[in-house]
Design a protein around this motif. Structure first.
Motif, PDB file in Angstrom:
ATOM      1  N   GLU A   2      -6.027   6.348   5.470  1.00 12.48           N
ATOM      2  CA  GLU A   2      -7.027   7.526   5.715  1.00 12.48           C
ATOM      3  C   GLU A   2      -6.494   8.600   3.945  1.00 12.48           C
ATOM      4  O   GLU A   2      -7.190   9.538   3.451  1.00 12.48           O
ATOM      5  N   THR A   3      -4.781   8.395   3.421  1.00 15.09           N
ATOM      6  CA  THR A   3      -4.809   9.157   1.909  1.00 15.09           C
ATOM      7  C   THR A   3      -6.397   9.610   1.341  1.00 15.09           C
ATOM      8  O   THR A   3      -6.861   8.068   1.079  1.00 15.09           O
ATOM      9  N   PRO A   4      -6.455  10.672   1.017  1.00 11.24           N
ATOM     10  CA  PRO A   4      -7.786  10.647   0.052  1.00 11.24           C
ATOM     11  C   PRO A   4      -7.902  10.192  -1.254  1.00 11.24           C
ATOM     12  O   PRO A   4      -8.856   9.535  -2.068  1.00 11.24           O
ATOM     13  N   ASN A   5      -6.593  10.550  -2.162  1.00  6.90           N
ATOM     14  CA  ASN A   5      -6.190   9.128  -3.312  1.00  6.90           C
ATOM     15  C   ASN A   5      -5.913   8.450  -3.303  1.00  6.90           C
ATOM     16  O   ASN A   5      -5.284   7.611  -4.524  1.00  6.90           O
ATOM     17  N   TRP A   6      -5.852   7.352  -2.138  1.00  7.42           N
ATOM     18  CA  TRP A   6      -4.894   6.277  -1.650  1.00  7.42           C
ATOM     19  C   TRP A   6      -5.450   5.582  -3.030  1.00  7.42           C
ATOM     20  O   TRP A   6      -5.140   4.295  -3.434  1.00  7.42           O
ATOM     21  N   LYS A   7      -6.700   5.390  -3.188  1.00  4.73           N
ATOM     22  CA  LYS A   7      -7.202   4.429  -4.692  1.00  4.73           C
ATOM     23  C   LYS A   7      -5.954   4.975  -6.392  1.00  4.73           C
ATOM     24  O   LYS A   7      -5.533   3.756  -6.846  1.00  4.73           O
ATOM     25  N   TYR A   8      -5.740   5.640  -7.054  1.00  9.93           N
ATOM     26  CA  TYR A   8      -4.624   6.654  -7.522  1.00  9.93           C
ATOM     27  C   TYR A   8      -3.295   5.826  -7.035  1.00  9.93           C
ATOM     28  O   TYR A   8      -2.432   5.258  -7.938  1.00  9.93           O
ATOM     29  N   LEU A   9      -2.663   5.955  -6.164  1.00 12.58           N
ATOM     30  CA  LEU A   9      -2.187   5.754  -5.226  1.00 12.58           C
ATOM     31  C   LEU A   9      -1.760   4.345  -6.104  1.00 12.58           C
ATOM     32  O   LEU A   9      -0.549   3.765  -6.387  1.00 12.58           O
ATOM     33  N   ALA A  10      -2.378   3.663  -5.062  1.00 18.49           N
ATOM     34  CA  ALA A  10      -2.521   2.140  -5.583  1.00 18.49           C
ATOM     35  C   ALA A  10      -2.521   1.845  -7.125  1.00 18.49           C
ATOM     36  O   ALA A  10      -1.279   0.610  -7.385  1.00 18.49           O
ATOM     37  N   ALA A  11      -3.558   2.442  -7.354  1.00 15.79           N
ATOM     38  CA  ALA A  11      -3.610   2.135  -8.920  1.00 15.79           C
ATOM     39  C   ALA A  11      -2.178   1.891  -9.535  1.00 15.79           C
ATOM     40  O   ALA A  11      -1.397   1.158 -10.263  1.00 15.79           O
ATOM     41  N   TRP A  12      -1.441   3.262  -9.395  1.00 17.93           N
ATOM     42  CA  TRP A  12      -0.295   3.400  -9.868  1.00 17.93           C
ATOM     43  C   TRP A  12       0.903   2.403  -9.493  1.00 17.93           C
ATOM     44  O   TRP A  12       1.413   1.981 -10.653  1.00 17.93           O
ATOM     45  N   GLN A  13       1.009   1.983  -8.393  1.00 20.94           N
ATOM     46  CA  GLN A  13       2.462   1.092  -7.898  1.00 20.94           C
ATOM     47  C   GLN A  13       1.869   0.098  -9.027  1.00 20.94           C
ATOM     48  O   GLN A  13       3.171  -0.742  -9.123  1.00 20.94           O
ATOM     49  N   VAL A  14       0.965  -1.322  -8.479  1.00 19.66           N
ATOM     50  CA  VAL A  14       0.096  -2.045  -9.456  1.00 19.66           C
ATOM     51  C   VAL A  14       0.616  -1.812 -10.965  1.00 19.66           C
ATOM     52  O   VAL A  14       1.353  -2.917 -11.579  1.00 19.66           O
ATOM     53  N   THR A  15       0.297  -0.902 -11.464  1.00 20.73           N
ATOM     54  CA  THR A  15       0.875  -0.504 -12.641  1.00 20.73           C
ATOM     55  C   THR A  15       2.273  -0.219 -13.307  1.00 20.73           C
ATOM     56  O   THR A  15       2.870  -1.603 -14.215  1.00 20.73           O
ATOM     57  N   VAL A  16       3.372   0.064 -12.658  1.00 18.21           N
ATOM     58  CA  VAL A  16       4.611   0.256 -12.588  1.00 18.21           C
ATOM     59  C   VAL A  16       5.442  -1.315 -12.615  1.00 18.21           C
ATOM     60  O   VAL A  16       5.524  -1.719 -13.576  1.00 18.21           O
ATOM     61  N   VAL A  17       4.423  -1.896 -11.503  1.00 21.54           N
ATOM     62  CA  VAL A  17       5.448  -3.105 -10.797  1.00 21.54           C
ATOM     63  C   VAL A  17       4.643  -4.267 -11.888  1.00 21.54           C
ATOM     64  O   VAL A  17       5.950  -4.793 -12.529  1.00 21.54           O
ATOM     65  N   THR A  18       3.451  -4.207 -12.488  1.00 21.11           N
ATOM     66  CA  THR A  18       3.428  -4.869 -13.752  1.00 21.11           C
ATOM     67  C   THR A  18       3.863  -4.903 -14.792  1.00 21.11           C
ATOM     68  O   THR A  18       4.710  -5.878 -15.317  1.00 21.11           O
ATOM     69  N   PHE A  19       3.968  -3.924 -15.080  1.00 21.13           N
ATOM     70  CA  PHE A  19       4.529  -3.160 -16.466  1.00 21.13           C
ATOM     71  C   PHE A  19       6.079  -3.297 -16.481  1.00 21.13           C
ATOM     72  O   PHE A  19       6.451  -3.933 -17.135  1.00 21.13           O
ATOM     73  N   SER A  20       6.443  -3.272 -15.389  1.00 23.36           N
ATOM     74  CA  SER A  20       8.174  -3.535 -15.651  1.00 23.36           C
ATOM     75  C   SER A  20       7.938  -4.684 -15.103  1.00 23.36           C
ATOM     76  O   SER A  20       8.978  -5.428 -16.327  1.00 23.36           O
ATOM     77  N   PHE A  21       7.595  -5.671 -14.971  1.00 27.04           N
ATOM     78  CA  PHE A  21       7.514  -7.009 -14.642  1.00 27.04           C
ATOM     79  C   PHE A  21       7.330  -7.286 -16.441  1.00 27.04           C
ATOM     80  O   PHE A  21       8.827  -7.881 -16.491  1.00 27.04           O
ATOM     81  N   PRO A  34       4.348  17.105  -5.705  1.00 24.65           N
ATOM     82  CA  PRO A  34       3.881  17.628  -4.912  1.00 24.65           C
ATOM     83  C   PRO A  34       3.495  16.294  -3.681  1.00 24.65           C
ATOM     84  O   PRO A  34       4.059  15.732  -3.742  1.00 24.65           O
ATOM     85  N   PRO A  35       3.954  17.088  -2.445  1.00 21.42           N
ATOM     86  CA  PRO A  35       4.549  15.686  -1.332  1.00 21.42           C
ATOM     87  C   PRO A  35       3.387  14.638  -1.395  1.00 21.42           C
ATOM     88  O   PRO A  35       3.666  13.854  -0.988  1.00 21.42           O
ATOM     89  N   GLY A  36       1.551  15.099  -1.547  1.00 22.71           N
ATOM     90  CA  GLY A  36       0.975  13.687  -1.600  1.00 22.71           C
ATOM     91  C   GLY A  36       1.357  12.297  -2.492  1.00 22.71           C
ATOM     92  O   GLY A  36       1.025  11.744  -2.053  1.00 22.71           O
ATOM     93  N   TRP A  37       2.322  13.268  -2.927  1.00 18.00           N
ATOM     94  CA  TRP A  37       2.752  11.752  -4.110  1.00 18.00           C
ATOM     95  C   TRP A  37       3.883  11.539  -3.722  1.00 18.00           C
ATOM     96  O   TRP A  37       4.536  10.876  -4.976  1.00 18.00           O
ATOM     97  N   ARG A  38       4.635  12.245  -3.784  1.00 18.17           N
ATOM     98  CA  ARG A  38       6.820  12.465  -3.029  1.00 18.17           C
ATOM     99  C   ARG A  38       6.447  10.328  -2.837  1.00 18.17           C
ATOM    100  O   ARG A  38       7.646   9.868  -3.866  1.00 18.17           O
ATOM    101  N   GLY A  39       6.201  10.066  -1.831  1.00 16.04           N
ATOM    102  CA  GLY A  39       6.542   9.005  -1.423  1.00 16.04           C
ATOM    103  C   GLY A  39       6.262   7.717  -2.454  1.00 16.04           C
ATOM    104  O   GLY A  39       6.787   6.716  -2.781  1.00 16.04           O
ATOM    105  N   ALA A  40       5.067   7.979  -2.861  1.00 13.02           N
ATOM    106  CA  ALA A  40       4.210   7.188  -3.627  1.00 13.02           C
ATOM    107  C   ALA A  40       4.967   6.739  -4.882  1.00 13.02           C
ATOM    108  O   ALA A  40       5.779   5.338  -5.173  1.00 13.02           O
ATOM    109  N   LEU A  41       5.631   7.470  -5.619  1.00  8.97           N
ATOM    110  CA  LEU A  41       6.365   8.099  -6.661  1.00  8.97           C
ATOM    111  C   LEU A  41       8.019   7.351  -6.386  1.00  8.97           C
ATOM    112  O   LEU A  41       8.165   6.407  -7.046  1.00  8.97           O
ATOM    113  N   LEU A  42       8.502   7.693  -5.470  1.00 12.31           N
ATOM    114  CA  LEU A  42      10.287   7.084  -4.788  1.00 12.31           C
ATOM    115  C   LEU A  42       9.269   6.112  -4.419  1.00 12.31           C
ATOM    116  O   LEU A  42      10.422   4.475  -5.254  1.00 12.31           O
TER     117      LEU A  42
END
Lengths: 406, 506
Positions: B182-201, B228-236
């Motif tokens: 339901e989050t409007p910017n979920w595509k960017y959040l998901a892309a962010w997670q994938v990016t961080v994990v891939t590059f860390s590895f 901002p609140p919408g990004w907090r959980g994703a960053l953590l």
């Protein structure tokens, strides 16, 4: 004691053990606090903070099955409703345990008999019943069998039917969609007198049992103490029956036969279809499990034990009494008690077919008062104390048979 | 064995061969001695009465109620356009069962007919696409069987266990679908997670000796508090996942071929982003649209609750079992209290409590629907029984195993994970299967708290005026359905027990 190295205390196992437990307690406390605060505010909002005074307000609903010794009507307080529910749970559990044990012992024994036809029958019974949900069994019995039986005015299943002069009829046994009615002995005014007599008979029986056992131990011969005690009890009871009858002018128990009066059955003992469906479901289901327990117990006595008993010249009775049963019972009793407990707990499924057991009554009270916490506390408390009592008994019994064994 | 010297001559006759004769068998087993004859007569009479009664009734029964309502009995109000997903789950099950059969029951070839008989029977009594599904299931089962028999034994075992571990989540995902967040910017959040994990590895593998990469993760952690609140959980989340990926990569950086693997991971990155941005949304809105739990019904709901129950109560039960045997008094006491409390009360009361208490205990924004509450109740209940079963397995492990592990220098967690649990769990597999069967049977109790499982659906079918008076047919069908599944599972478990050699003296 090892040297305490303060520089890397987080690697010290002694520290970690204590710290871990404190951390765990803290987490439990915080989660508990979170849940409790939510609950408190939710209940406060609805004005339902825990308060047991609802137990004393009028229940306001009808219960289908009320025992004769509890005064209950819609105006009775909720605690009386709980009491009726508790009694109904105990009643169906107690009768269920007796019958299920009977079924289980018969079927379990049949499974180890050499006769292939008997074994097939017993195995089929056990394998079918153990793989079908109890609830399905219960609704099948209730909706598929007991409430679709013929109506009273149609052709109910009867035994020993006799027509009465007034056009009505009576029968020893009536099975219809309203349940079962049976001829039953009802206590008369002479009953209290006879009851004292029965207690005396029991005392005599115990005395006979102890005396025979003492005599047997002394002489080294084995007498059958239990049958002798039983015989003594029956003798005294039968003599007492006639003594009381001649003294009080009437028999202590009178037989009443159910008769149809204005479409209602009067006299005899009546069992509702709900009770019958619950009882038959519980008995058949638990009976299958008990059969497995009994079979495992019987098979746990090795062949060598039986051969050895034969070689020592024991009779069949002596062999069973002294060799087979003590060993089989040690295997049977622990799982058997847990089956009894399961039966008691499973009797809560009565709610699906409308038998007013404790859980069903509690559910109705909850729907009427909205007192969730209190109701849940009461039912859980009751069932937990059943379990606790059973496990206390189990521990006591286990210690006892272990002591006898070695 | 040394040869045994016998005192008789070497020309002793062989024992007389016993010729089988039917009459002799009947005489010996059914007719003598007299009490056997009595038993035969009684049993024969009971059998005759049962069989005659059942047949007379079954031939006159209104069986048409079953085919007319088969779909809602099986899947409730599950939307018709997504029924193929359930079919896919069954096809997968066929493959998994066939594969396991080949791995664990390889000694006896003829038992494969049991595997064949069920889908063939089902294909014969069904029609249309469902028949094709059963045919496909049969084909996949045989394929799985044929493939797994050719694999080396150890590999087959590992793959078989893996298949089962993956089957349950796959089943849930197929049935439930996933839908779009339901989050409007979920595509960017998901892309962010994938990016961080891939590059860390990748960074962890190639520059495993550079410690300051952790500073990046720490930076993200700090940023998560300021964002901002919408990004907090994703960053953590990305800080934690990224750090873990980095640590894993550093730890295994010395392995042969890991650099090539990390390049493959890096190359998968671009397609993954494309998938997230362009394919995920259309896919999950059309094929994999989420089916809300209110539409789960019939036997499907029973199976779903069972699968959820198994998936979550298993780890929880293992934890409680370990906790009960722990040397830490607080943890032990907590586990004992939990286990004994749950085991002391009837299942219905737990379900009732879950329905009534969860909405009160959780804040309004965390409210969960009725089905999820029932599942939570099932998990909490099953975990206690699971714990006791696993504890039984743990107690059977001799103390020497612990001592040997410690002597080899393993830590407590290594001892448990590598030495104790594998042995303990292997020993309790039959008991656990028994418990799963019990769990499946117990799921019918959710009908008491008002869910439309197969019994609930049956009740609503029976209240339809068209089908009044067909209670026996419907409930007998339900009973037989459960019987087939439960008996099949316990049969499979007995085969598995034999194949694994559990209970045999070692």
């Amino acid at each position: 004691m090892e040297h305490w190295d303060w520089r890397s205390f987080w690697r010290d196992e002694r520290f970690l053990r204590v710290f871990g437990q404190i951390l765990f307690l803290l987490v439990v406390f915080l989660v508990g606090r979170f849940l409790f605060l939510n609950m408190y505010s939710a209940l406060e909002q609805r004005g339902l903070l825990p308060d047991f005074s609802f137990l004393n307000t009028a229940a306001g609903f009808h219960i289908g099955e009320v025992p004769s010794f509890i005064e209950y009507s819609g105006d009775s307080p909720n605690k009386m409703a709980f009491l009726v529910g508790l009694w109904n749970t105990l009643r169906v559990s107690f009768i269920g345990i007796l019958l299920a044990t009977l079924v289980g012992v018969i079927v379990g024994t049949a499974r180890v008999l050499p006769n292939p036809l008997t074994r097939l029958l017993a195995t089929g019974y056990v394998e079918f019943l153990r793989n079908v949900p109890l609830l399905v069994l219960l609704v099948f019995w209730y909706r598929g069998v007991f409430i679709v039986l013929p109506k009273l005015k149609e052709t109910p299943l009867v035994m020993g039917k006799t027509m009465l002069p007034d056009g009505q009829w009576q029968a020893w046994f009536i099975l219809s969609n309203r349940g079962m009615a049976m001829a039953w002995a009802v206590p008369t005014e002479a009953w209290p007198l006879y009851k004292t007599w029965l207690w005396a008979a029991l005392a005599v029986a115990v005395a006979v049992y102890l005396a025979v056992r003492y005599y047997g131990r002394k002489t080294g011969r084995m007498y059958l103490a239990f049958p002798w005690a039983l015989l003594a009890f029956v003798l005294v009871a039968v003599v007492g029956w006639f003594v009381v009858q001649s003294a009080a002018g009437q028999a202590p128990l009178a037989l009443t036969v159910p008769r149809l009066k204005k479409r209602l059955i009067k006299g005899g003992i009546k069992l509702t279809p709900e009770f019958l469906a619950l009882l038959s479901g519980l008995v058949l289901y638990t009976g299958a499990y008990i059969a497995e327990v009994v079979r495992a117990g019987l098979q746990s006595v090795t062949k060598g034990q039986i051969e050895a008993a034969r070689a020592l010249g024991l009779t069949t009775y002596q062999m069973l009494r002294l060799v087979v049963f003590p060993q089989a019972l040690r295997v049977i009793v622990p799982p058997l008690t847990s089956q009894y407990l399961n039966l008691t707990k499973n009797s809560t499924l009565a709610v699906a077919i409308g038998y007013p057991d404790l859980f069903n009554v509690a559910g109705t009270i909850f729907n009427q008062t909205g007192r969730s916490i209190e109701v849940i506390l009461i039912i859980m408390g009751v069932y937990l104390s059943f379990s606790l009592l059973t496990s206390l008994f189990m521990n006591w019994y286990n210690r006892r048979i272990q002591f006898v064994e070695r | 064995m040394s040869t045994v010297r016998t005192t008789t001559s070497s020309e002793t006759l062989p024992p007389p061969t016993e010729r089988f004769s039917l009459l002799g068998w009947v005489y010996k087993n059914l007719l003598t001695p007299w009490y056997n004859l009595v038993l035969t007569l009684i049993s024969g009479w009971i059998l005759y009465v049962i069989v005659r009664g059942t047949l007379t009734w079954a031939l006159g029964a209104r069986w048409e109620v079953i085919p007319a309502n088969l779909r809602i009995l099986m899947v409730g109000s599950y939307p018709g356009e997504f029924l193929w997903r359930i079919g896919a789950a069954i096809l997968l099950l066929g493959w998994t069962v066939g594969f396991s059969w080949g791995v664990w029951v390889r000694q006896r070839e003829r038992v494969v007919w049991v595997l064949v008989a069920l889908p063939v029977g089902l294909a014969l009594v069904t029609a249309g696409p469902v028949r094709w599904m059963w045919a496909g299931t049969l084909a996949l089962a045989l394929a799985g069987w044929a493939v797994s028999r050719r694999l080396p034994e150890r590999m087959g075992t590992v793959l078989g266990l893996l298949l089962w571990a993956l089957y349950f989540p796959a089943f849930v995902l197929l049935v439930r679908g996933w839908g779009v967040p339901e989050t409007p910017n979920w595509k960017y959040l998901a892309a962010w997670q994938v990016t961080v994990v891939t590059f860390s590895f990748v960074v962890g593998v190639w520059w495993s000796r550079v410690p300051w990469v952790a500073a990046v993760h720490a930076g993200m952690l700090v940023a998560s508090f300021l964002a901002p609140p919408g990004w907090r959980g994703a960053l953590l989340l990305s800080a934690v996942l990224g750090f873990l990926a980095w640590q894993v990569a550093r730890r295994y950086a010395h392995l042969e071929g890991i650099k090539r693997f990390s390049l493959q991971v890096g190359m998968a990155y671009i397609p993954l982003l494309v998938f997230i941005f362009f394919a995920y949304e259309p896919l999950s809105q059309t094929w994999m649209a989420k089916v809300e739990s209110a539409h789960w019904g019939g036997m499907l709901l029973n199976l779903l609750i069972t699968v959820f129950g198994i998936m979550f109560s298993f780890p929880l039960g293992v934890l409680f079992a370990l906790g009960r045997r722990s040397s830490l008094p607080v943890i032990r006491l907590f586990s004992i209290l939990y286990i004994e409390f749950i085991r002391g009360v009837p299942f219905v009361t737990i379900l009732f409590m879950a329905q009534v208490m969860f909405p009160i205990l959780l804040p309004p924004e965390m409210s969960v629907d009725r089905v999820v509450r029932a599942i939570l109740g099932v998990v909490l209940f099953a975990a206690a029984y699971m714990a006791e079963n696993v504890r039984g397995g743990l107690q059977a492990i001799p103390k020497g195993q612990y001592e040997a592990a410690y002597a080899l220098g393993l830590t407590t967690s290594q001892t448990l994970l590598l030495i104790i649990l594998p042995q303990a769990l292997r020993n309790v597999i039959p008991v656990l299967v028994g418990q799963f069967i019990g769990l499946l049977k117990d799921t019918t109790l959710v009908t008491i708290v008002g869910l439309l499982d197969i019994l609930g659906v049956a009740q609503s079918v029976l209240s339809n005026p068209e089908w009044i008076g067909t209670q026996r047919e419907v409930y007998l069908f339900v009973a037989l359905l459960f019987w087939v599944i439960s008996y099949g599972m316990s049969y499979a478990s007995r085969r598995l027990e034999k194949a694994l050699g559990i209970g045999e003296t070692r």
